[in-house]
Motif scaffolding. Structure first.
Motif, PDB file in Angstrom:
ATOM      1  N   THR A 251     -12.237  -7.248  22.082  1.00 33.78           N
ATOM      2  CA  THR A 251     -13.448  -8.061  22.147  1.00 33.78           C
ATOM      3  C   THR A 251     -13.450  -9.005  23.348  1.00 33.78           C
ATOM      4  OG1 THR A 251     -13.598  -7.989  19.736  1.00 33.78           O
ATOM      5  CG2 THR A 251     -14.914  -9.664  20.860  1.00 33.78           C
ATOM      6  N   THR A 252     -12.348  -9.729  23.527  1.00 32.81           N
ATOM      7  CA  THR A 252     -12.309 -10.761  24.573  1.00 32.81           C
ATOM      8  C   THR A 252     -11.770 -10.261  25.906  1.00 32.81           C
ATOM      9  OG1 THR A 252     -10.061 -11.500  24.047  1.00 32.81           O
ATOM     10  CG2 THR A 252     -11.899 -12.518  22.807  1.00 32.81           C
ATOM     11  N   GLY A 253     -10.982  -9.189  25.879  1.00 32.82           N
ATOM     12  CA  GLY A 253     -10.350  -8.704  27.110  1.00 32.82           C
ATOM     13  C   GLY A 253      -9.145  -9.523  27.532  1.00 32.82           C
ATOM     14  N   ARG A 254      -8.750 -10.475  26.711  1.00 37.81           N
ATOM     15  CA  ARG A 254      -7.603 -11.330  27.022  1.00 37.81           C
ATOM     16  C   ARG A 254      -6.321 -10.741  26.435  1.00 37.81           C
ATOM     17  NH1 ARG A 254     -10.685 -16.849  25.882  1.00 37.81           N
ATOM     18  NH2 ARG A 254     -11.468 -17.157  27.988  1.00 37.81           N
ATOM     19  N   PRO A 255      -5.184 -10.970  27.110  1.00 38.03           N
ATOM     20  CA  PRO A 255      -3.908 -10.507  26.559  1.00 38.03           C
ATOM     21  C   PRO A 255      -3.687 -11.069  25.160  1.00 38.03           C
ATOM     22  CG  PRO A 255      -3.616 -11.218  28.826  1.00 38.03           C
ATOM     23  CD  PRO A 255      -5.020 -11.625  28.414  1.00 38.03           C
ATOM     24  N   VAL A 256      -3.105 -10.252  24.290  1.00 36.18           N
ATOM     25  CA  VAL A 256      -2.892 -10.694  22.911  1.00 36.18           C
ATOM     26  C   VAL A 256      -1.683 -11.612  22.774  1.00 36.18           C
ATOM     27  CG1 VAL A 256      -4.086  -8.733  21.867  1.00 36.18           C
ATOM     28  CG2 VAL A 256      -1.630  -8.590  22.285  1.00 36.18           C
ATOM     29  N   ASN A 257      -0.834 -11.686  23.804  1.00 35.19           N
ATOM     30  CA  ASN A 257       0.292 -12.607  23.793  1.00 35.19           C
ATOM     31  C   ASN A 257       0.764 -12.841  25.230  1.00 35.19           C
ATOM     32  OD1 ASN A 257       1.608 -10.131  24.182  1.00 35.19           O
ATOM     33  ND2 ASN A 257       2.251 -10.016  22.058  1.00 35.19           N
ATOM     34  N   ALA A 258       1.692 -13.764  25.395  1.00 34.85           N
ATOM     35  CA  ALA A 258       2.189 -14.126  26.723  1.00 34.85           C
ATOM     36  C   ALA A 258       3.052 -13.005  27.304  1.00 34.85           C
ATOM     37  CB  ALA A 258       3.016 -15.404  26.634  1.00 34.85           C
ATOM     38  N   ALA A 259       3.017 -12.880  28.615  1.00 40.43           N
ATOM     39  CA  ALA A 259       3.801 -11.848  29.293  1.00 40.43           C
ATOM     40  C   ALA A 259       5.294 -12.081  29.105  1.00 40.43           C
ATOM     41  CB  ALA A 259       3.462 -11.821  30.780  1.00 40.43           C
ATOM     42  N   HIS A 260       6.002 -10.984  28.890  1.00 38.71           N
ATOM     43  CA  HIS A 260       7.465 -11.010  28.770  1.00 38.71           C
ATOM     44  C   HIS A 260       7.997  -9.703  29.323  1.00 38.71           C
ATOM     45  CE1 HIS A 260      11.388 -10.341  26.840  1.00 38.71           C
ATOM     46  NE2 HIS A 260      11.510 -11.641  27.001  1.00 38.71           N
ATOM     47  N   PHE A 261       9.123  -9.763  29.996  1.00 45.57           N
ATOM     48  CA  PHE A 261       9.753  -8.579  30.577  1.00 45.57           C
ATOM     49  C   PHE A 261      11.149  -8.436  30.007  1.00 45.57           C
ATOM     50  CE2 PHE A 261       6.560 -10.187  33.362  1.00 45.57           C
ATOM     51  CZ  PHE A 261       5.911  -9.055  33.817  1.00 45.57           C
ATOM     52  N   GLY A 262      11.513  -7.206  29.645  1.00 44.41           N
ATOM     53  CA  GLY A 262      12.833  -6.947  29.095  1.00 44.41           C
ATOM     54  C   GLY A 262      13.336  -5.586  29.515  1.00 44.41           C
ATOM     55  N   THR A 263      14.636  -5.398  29.396  1.00 48.64           N
ATOM     56  CA  THR A 263      15.228  -4.116  29.765  1.00 48.64           C
ATOM     57  C   THR A 263      15.311  -3.187  28.561  1.00 48.64           C
ATOM     58  OG1 THR A 263      17.468  -4.968  29.450  1.00 48.64           O
ATOM     59  CG2 THR A 263      16.553  -5.081  31.694  1.00 48.64           C
ATOM     60  N   ALA A 264      15.358  -1.920  28.858  1.00 52.53           N
ATOM     61  CA  ALA A 264      15.454  -0.881  27.828  1.00 52.53           C
ATOM     62  C   ALA A 264      16.204   0.302  28.409  1.00 52.53           C
ATOM     63  CB  ALA A 264      14.061  -0.443  27.381  1.00 52.53           C
ATOM     64  N   ARG A 265      16.696   1.132  27.533  1.00 56.29           N
ATOM     65  CA  ARG A 265      17.351   2.369  27.945  1.00 56.29           C
ATOM     66  C   ARG A 265      16.544   3.525  27.386  1.00 56.29           C
ATOM     67  NH1 ARG A 265      23.216   2.240  28.034  1.00 56.29           N
ATOM     68  NH2 ARG A 265      22.607   1.171  29.919  1.00 56.29           N
ATOM     69  N   ALA A 266      16.243   4.489  28.242  1.00 57.10           N
ATOM     70  CA  ALA A 266      15.532   5.702  27.823  1.00 57.10           C
ATOM     71  C   ALA A 266      16.484   6.881  27.922  1.00 57.10           C
ATOM     72  CB  ALA A 266      14.318   5.945  28.715  1.00 57.10           C
ATOM     73  N   VAL A 267      16.415   7.757  26.937  1.00 63.18           N
ATOM     74  CA  VAL A 267      17.170   9.009  26.956  1.00 63.18           C
ATOM     75  C   VAL A 267      16.144  10.123  27.118  1.00 63.18           C
ATOM     76  CG1 VAL A 267      18.671  10.567  25.643  1.00 63.18           C
ATOM     77  CG2 VAL A 267      18.974   8.067  25.472  1.00 63.18           C
ATOM     78  N   VAL A 268      16.342  10.936  28.147  1.00 65.73           N
ATOM     79  CA  VAL A 268      15.425  12.023  28.462  1.00 65.73           C
ATOM     80  C   VAL A 268      16.233  13.317  28.474  1.00 65.73           C
ATOM     81  CG1 VAL A 268      13.677  12.836  30.077  1.00 65.73           C
ATOM     82  CG2 VAL A 268      14.130  10.389  29.891  1.00 65.73           C
ATOM     83  N   LEU A 269      15.728  14.319  27.751  1.00 62.55           N
ATOM     84  CA  LEU A 269      16.436  15.591  27.613  1.00 62.55           C
ATOM     85  C   LEU A 269      15.623  16.728  28.219  1.00 62.55           C
ATOM     86  CD1 LEU A 269      17.511  15.292  23.858  1.00 62.55           C
ATOM     87  CD2 LEU A 269      18.775  14.550  25.894  1.00 62.55           C
ATOM     88  N   ARG A 270      16.330  17.674  28.846  1.00 65.33           N
ATOM     89  CA  ARG A 270      15.649  18.884  29.310  1.00 65.33           C
ATOM     90  C   ARG A 270      15.647  19.876  28.164  1.00 65.33           C
ATOM     91  NH1 ARG A 270      17.486  21.397  34.728  1.00 65.33           N
ATOM     92  NH2 ARG A 270      19.439  21.435  33.584  1.00 65.33           N
ATOM     93  N   VAL A 271      14.458  20.315  27.796  1.00 67.89           N
ATOM     94  CA  VAL A 271      14.270  21.300  26.735  1.00 67.89           C
ATOM     95  C   VAL A 271      13.531  22.458  27.392  1.00 67.89           C
ATOM     96  CG1 VAL A 271      13.239  21.762  24.484  1.00 67.89           C
ATOM     97  CG2 VAL A 271      14.135  19.462  24.999  1.00 67.89           C
ATOM     98  N   GLY A 272      14.244  23.559  27.592  1.00 70.48           N
ATOM     99  CA  GLY A 272      13.670  24.665  28.357  1.00 70.48           C
ATOM    100  C   GLY A 272      13.473  24.223  29.790  1.00 70.48           C
ATOM    101  N   ASP A 273      12.250  24.316  30.288  1.00 67.52           N
ATOM    102  CA  ASP A 273      11.984  23.905  31.666  1.00 67.52           C
ATOM    103  C   ASP A 273      11.277  22.544  31.742  1.00 67.52           C
ATOM    104  OD1 ASP A 273       9.515  24.612  30.722  1.00 67.52           O
ATOM    105  OD2 ASP A 273       8.985  25.909  32.399  1.00 67.52           O
ATOM    106  N   ARG A 274      11.249  21.789  30.623  1.00 65.46           N
ATOM    107  CA  ARG A 274      10.560  20.492  30.597  1.00 65.46           C
ATOM    108  C   ARG A 274      11.533  19.374  30.260  1.00 65.46           C
ATOM    109  NH1 ARG A 274       6.271  19.983  26.795  1.00 65.46           N
ATOM    110  NH2 ARG A 274       5.542  18.414  28.237  1.00 65.46           N
ATOM    111  N   TRP A 275      11.257  18.208  30.803  1.00 73.77           N
ATOM    112  CA  TRP A 275      12.009  17.005  30.460  1.00 73.77           C
ATOM    113  C   TRP A 275      11.170  16.204  29.469  1.00 73.77           C
ATOM    114  CZ3 TRP A 275      16.943  15.897  31.831  1.00 73.77           C
ATOM    115  CH2 TRP A 275      17.518  16.743  32.784  1.00 73.77           C
ATOM    116  N   LEU A 276      11.792  15.830  28.322  1.00 72.20           N
ATOM    117  CA  LEU A 276      11.093  15.144  27.236  1.00 72.20           C
ATOM    118  C   LEU A 276      11.826  13.858  26.856  1.00 72.20           C
ATOM    119  CD1 LEU A 276      10.429  18.251  24.968  1.00 72.20           C
ATOM    120  CD2 LEU A 276       8.868  17.213  26.636  1.00 72.20           C
ATOM    121  N   VAL A 277      11.068  12.858  26.450  1.00 69.24           N
ATOM    122  CA  VAL A 277      11.640  11.585  26.016  1.00 69.24           C
ATOM    123  C   VAL A 277      12.207  11.757  24.612  1.00 69.24           C
ATOM    124  CG1 VAL A 277      11.126   9.179  25.461  1.00 69.24           C
ATOM    125  CG2 VAL A 277      10.088  10.265  27.489  1.00 69.24           C
TER     126      VAL A 277
END
Length: 191
Positions: free
Chosen positions: A145-171
């Motif tokens: 409705t307002t177009g305003r962020p729903v909360n204050a900005a915050h940045f954090g680190t994360a680890r992603a694991v990505v696997l090759r399944v056949g000829d595609r890489w998937l999360v």
């Protein structure tokens, strides 16, 4: 809890953590060509510039996942049959945590995928890559409705694991790891 929080929480982190989500690069991700392999980088790499990991199939897979997540949020849809482009970015294990979290976080609008940056890429096996990410995990979603962020900005680190399944890489997993990073470590993409 924001969608990013939920998405980053993944299957290996506490889903009450407000740091779970997805975020892509400055340019729209492009599907990796069949047989493409992620480039190998040193164990500890300083924060990447926007283009440093371009062409890395595992990075492209995470960026595509984040983009499709944002599109599903904006469509207000979490039914797997209605979001095939989103589910196609995930392994079956990834779908088990990502779909319920998507459903729990519909309602707000996303101006684009969660802002993200790749801090490091490690090839663990031929078909497994781990990415260290910086994500804007809060303050990206906006009230419809307002177009305003729903909360204050915050940045954090994360680890992603990505696997090759056949000829595609998937999360397979994206999980917050409690580290800090900043706006300088991410790239925004807006729809």
């Amino acid at each position: 809890m924001t969608l990013l929080a939920a998405a980053v929480a993944g299957c290996s982190a506490d889903t009450s953590d407000p740091t779970g989500g997805m975020a892509p690069p400055a340019a729209a991700p492009v599907a990796a060509a069949p047989g493409t392999t992620p480039e190998q980088t040193p164990e500890q790499t300083p924060a990447a510039t926007a283009g440093e990991f371009d062409g890395d199939a595992a990075v492209t897979a995470v960026r595509t996942y984040l983009r499709e997540q944002a599109l599903a949020v904006n469509a207000g849809v979490a039914d797997p049959a209605q979001v095939p482009d989103f589910t196609a970015t995930l392994t079956p294990a990834g779908q088990r945590w990502a779909l319920p979290l998507l459903a729990a976080n519909l309602g707000d609008r996303m101006p684009g995928p969660y802002p993200s940056g790749v801090l490091a890429s490690r090839r663990i096996e031929d078909d497994r890559v781990e990415l260290d990410l910086c994500l804007q995990d809060r303050g990206w979603q906006v009230d419809r409705t307002t177009g305003r962020p729903v909360n204050a900005a915050h940045f954090g680190t994360a680890r992603a694991v990505v696997l090759r399944v056949g000829d595609r890489w998937l999360v397979d997993d994206v999980a917050a790891d409690g580290g800090g990073c900043s706006a300088a470590d991410v790239v925004e993409e807006r729809f």
